[in-house]
Design a protein around this motif. Structure first.
Motif, PDB file in Angstrom:
ATOM      1  N   THR A  85       0.855  -1.176   0.000  1.00 13.14           N
ATOM      2  CA  THR A  85       0.000   0.000   0.000  1.00 13.14           C
ATOM      3  C   THR A  85       0.893   1.229   0.000  1.00 13.14           C
ATOM      4  O   THR A  85       1.843   1.299   0.766  1.00 13.14           O
ATOM      5  N   VAL A  86       0.576   2.182  -0.852  1.00 12.86           N
ATOM      6  CA  VAL A  86       1.339   3.419  -0.975  1.00 12.86           C
ATOM      7  C   VAL A  86       0.493   4.554  -0.423  1.00 12.86           C
ATOM      8  O   VAL A  86      -0.675   4.678  -0.775  1.00 12.86           O
ATOM      9  N   GLU A  87       1.076   5.379   0.461  1.00 11.04           N
ATOM     10  CA  GLU A  87       0.353   6.485   1.059  1.00 11.04           C
ATOM     11  C   GLU A  87       1.086   7.800   0.818  1.00 11.04           C
ATOM     12  O   GLU A  87       2.303   7.859   0.883  1.00 11.04           O
ATOM     13  N   LEU A  88       0.315   8.854   0.547  1.00 17.59           N
ATOM     14  CA  LEU A  88       0.848  10.198   0.359  1.00 17.59           C
ATOM     15  C   LEU A  88      -0.051  11.163   1.101  1.00 17.59           C
ATOM     16  O   LEU A  88      -1.277  11.124   0.933  1.00 17.59           O
ATOM     17  N   LYS A  89       0.540  12.023   1.919  1.00 14.67           N
ATOM     18  CA  LYS A  89      -0.251  13.033   2.621  1.00 14.67           C
ATOM     19  C   LYS A  89      -0.804  14.018   1.615  1.00 14.67           C
ATOM     20  O   LYS A  89      -0.133  14.414   0.676  1.00 14.67           O
ATOM     21  N   LYS A  90      -2.058  14.424   1.808  1.00 10.79           N
ATOM     22  CA  LYS A  90      -2.701  15.356   0.886  1.00 10.79           C
ATOM     23  C   LYS A  90      -1.966  16.684   0.814  1.00 10.79           C
ATOM     24  O   LYS A  90      -1.900  17.291  -0.244  1.00 10.79           O
ATOM     25  N   THR A  91      -1.388  17.125   1.917  1.00 11.85           N
ATOM     26  CA  THR A  91      -0.668  18.399   1.895  1.00 11.85           C
ATOM     27  C   THR A  91       0.544  18.324   0.974  1.00 11.85           C
ATOM     28  O   THR A  91       0.878  19.306   0.319  1.00 11.85           O
ATOM     29  N   LEU A  92       1.187  17.170   0.915  1.00  8.84           N
ATOM     30  CA  LEU A  92       2.323  17.011   0.007  1.00  8.84           C
ATOM     31  C   LEU A  92       1.862  17.003  -1.440  1.00  8.84           C
ATOM     32  O   LEU A  92       2.562  17.506  -2.322  1.00  8.84           O
ATOM     33  N   GLY A  93       0.703  16.461  -1.692  1.00 11.16           N
ATOM     34  CA  GLY A  93       0.149  16.482  -3.037  1.00 11.16           C
ATOM     35  C   GLY A  93      -0.133  17.903  -3.496  1.00 11.16           C
ATOM     36  O   GLY A  93       0.130  18.273  -4.637  1.00 11.16           O
ATOM     37  N   LEU A  94      -0.656  18.721  -2.587  1.00 13.85           N
ATOM     38  CA  LEU A  94      -0.908  20.120  -2.916  1.00 13.85           C
ATOM     39  C   LEU A  94       0.387  20.878  -3.166  1.00 13.85           C
ATOM     40  O   LEU A  94       0.458  21.727  -4.055  1.00 13.85           O
ATOM     41  N   LYS A  95       1.428  20.567  -2.389  1.00 16.56           N
ATOM     42  CA  LYS A  95       2.740  21.190  -2.628  1.00 16.56           C
ATOM     43  C   LYS A  95       3.285  20.791  -3.990  1.00 16.56           C
ATOM     44  O   LYS A  95       3.865  21.611  -4.700  1.00 16.56           O
ATOM     45  N   ALA A  96       3.105  19.530  -4.356  1.00 16.16           N
ATOM     46  CA  ALA A  96       3.576  19.058  -5.659  1.00 16.16           C
ATOM     47  C   ALA A  96       2.858  19.789  -6.791  1.00 16.16           C
ATOM     48  O   ALA A  96       3.479  20.196  -7.774  1.00 16.16           O
ATOM     49  N   VAL A  97       1.553  19.967  -6.659  1.00 14.26           N
ATOM     50  CA  VAL A  97       0.786  20.697  -7.670  1.00 14.26           C
ATOM     51  C   VAL A  97       1.254  22.141  -7.739  1.00 14.26           C
ATOM     52  O   VAL A  97       1.394  22.709  -8.825  1.00 14.26           O
ATOM     53  N   PHE A  98       1.536  22.746  -6.588  1.00 13.53           N
ATOM     54  CA  PHE A  98       2.011  24.128  -6.574  1.00 13.53           C
ATOM     55  C   PHE A  98       3.328  24.264  -7.341  1.00 13.53           C
ATOM     56  O   PHE A  98       3.469  25.124  -8.206  1.00 13.53           O
ATOM     57  N   TRP A  99       4.310  23.413  -7.035  1.00 10.45           N
ATOM     58  CA  TRP A  99       5.628  23.530  -7.674  1.00 10.45           C
ATOM     59  C   TRP A  99       5.625  23.079  -9.126  1.00 10.45           C
ATOM     60  O   TRP A  99       6.450  23.519  -9.922  1.00 10.45           O
ATOM     61  N   ALA A 100       4.703  22.200  -9.506  1.00  9.19           N
ATOM     62  CA  ALA A 100       4.672  21.713 -10.892  1.00  9.19           C
ATOM     63  C   ALA A 100       3.828  22.579 -11.811  1.00  9.19           C
ATOM     64  O   ALA A 100       4.112  22.673 -13.002  1.00  9.19           O
ATOM     65  N   TYR A 101       2.784  23.245 -11.280  1.00  7.34           N
ATOM     66  CA  TYR A 101       1.859  23.979 -12.139  1.00  7.34           C
ATOM     67  C   TYR A 101       1.667  25.447 -11.745  1.00  7.34           C
ATOM     68  O   TYR A 101       1.728  26.326 -12.591  1.00  7.34           O
ATOM     69  N   VAL A 102       1.385  25.713 -10.471  1.00  8.02           N
ATOM     70  CA  VAL A 102       1.022  27.062 -10.043  1.00  8.02           C
ATOM     71  C   VAL A 102       2.209  28.018 -10.095  1.00  8.02           C
ATOM     72  O   VAL A 102       2.132  29.089 -10.711  1.00  8.02           O
ATOM     73  N   PHE A 103       3.320  27.657  -9.456  1.00  6.23           N
ATOM     74  CA  PHE A 103       4.482  28.544  -9.451  1.00  6.23           C
ATOM     75  C   PHE A 103       5.021  28.811 -10.853  1.00  6.23           C
ATOM     76  O   PHE A 103       5.337  29.959 -11.173  1.00  6.23           O
ATOM     77  N   PRO A 104       5.140  27.799 -11.733  1.00  5.22           N
ATOM     78  CA  PRO A 104       5.589  28.102 -13.099  1.00  5.22           C
ATOM     79  C   PRO A 104       4.658  29.071 -13.824  1.00  5.22           C
ATOM     80  O   PRO A 104       5.123  29.924 -14.581  1.00  5.22           O
TER      81      PRO A 104
END
Length: 157
Positions: A85-104
């Motif tokens: 089972t693979v787990e990812l905290k939702k806050t880390l997912g939001l950070k990933a979206v920020f650095w991959a899409y929002v900040f650029p």
């Protein structure tokens, strides 16, 4: 980095409801496909729960049958073809979206506004697009540091 967000399928309903009840994490089941040093490659299975998930548009897991994700693991020992089972905290997912899409986007838009004051319009557009090359190159060069920040947990099932 885009495939850092995930969901889950478990062998038993009891285990599934236990992991789905936590609203702070994305959970997904998969199978170990490759082990190299401290790195474990997990093939994520398509999830029947993806259809009802609110985050499926940004997830990327629901788009195909299987995805592979690399996870740093220094604590447990795993075997190839083992179900995990693979787990990812939702806050880390939001950070990933920020650095991959929002900040650029913010960087590109700010560059466009600034460059349009000094350059012709078409040249300002080109400069605002070219600014993304060093940005994504920097992200690529920092991938090892980002792997430690975006920690994904792997649990035996």
């Amino acid at each position: 980095m885009k495939a850092l967000i995930s969901h889950t399928i478990f062998k038993s309903y009891a285990v599934m409801s236990l992991h789905l009840s936590n609203e702070n994490t994305f959970v997904h089941s998969g199978t170990i496909s490759k082990i190299a040093g401290d790195s474990v490659m997990v093939s994520l299975e398509q999830n029947v729960h993806c259809e009802s998930c609110r985050a499926k548009a940004s997830c990327g897991i629901s788009e195909s049958n299987t995805k592979e994700i690399e996870i740093l693991n220094t604590t447990d020992t795993f075997k190839i073809n083992e179900t995990v089972t693979v787990e990812l905290k939702k806050t880390l997912g939001l950070k990933a979206v920020f650095w991959a899409y929002v900040f650029p986007f913010i960087l590109m838009f700010a560059t466009l506004i600034l460059a349009s004051n000094f350059l012709k319009e078409w040249l300002a557009g080109i400069v605002s697009l070219i600014i993304l090359i060093p940005y994504y190159l920097t992200l690529y060069l920092m991938k090892n540091a980002l792997k430690s920040v975006f920690k994904i947990s792997i649990i035996k099932t």
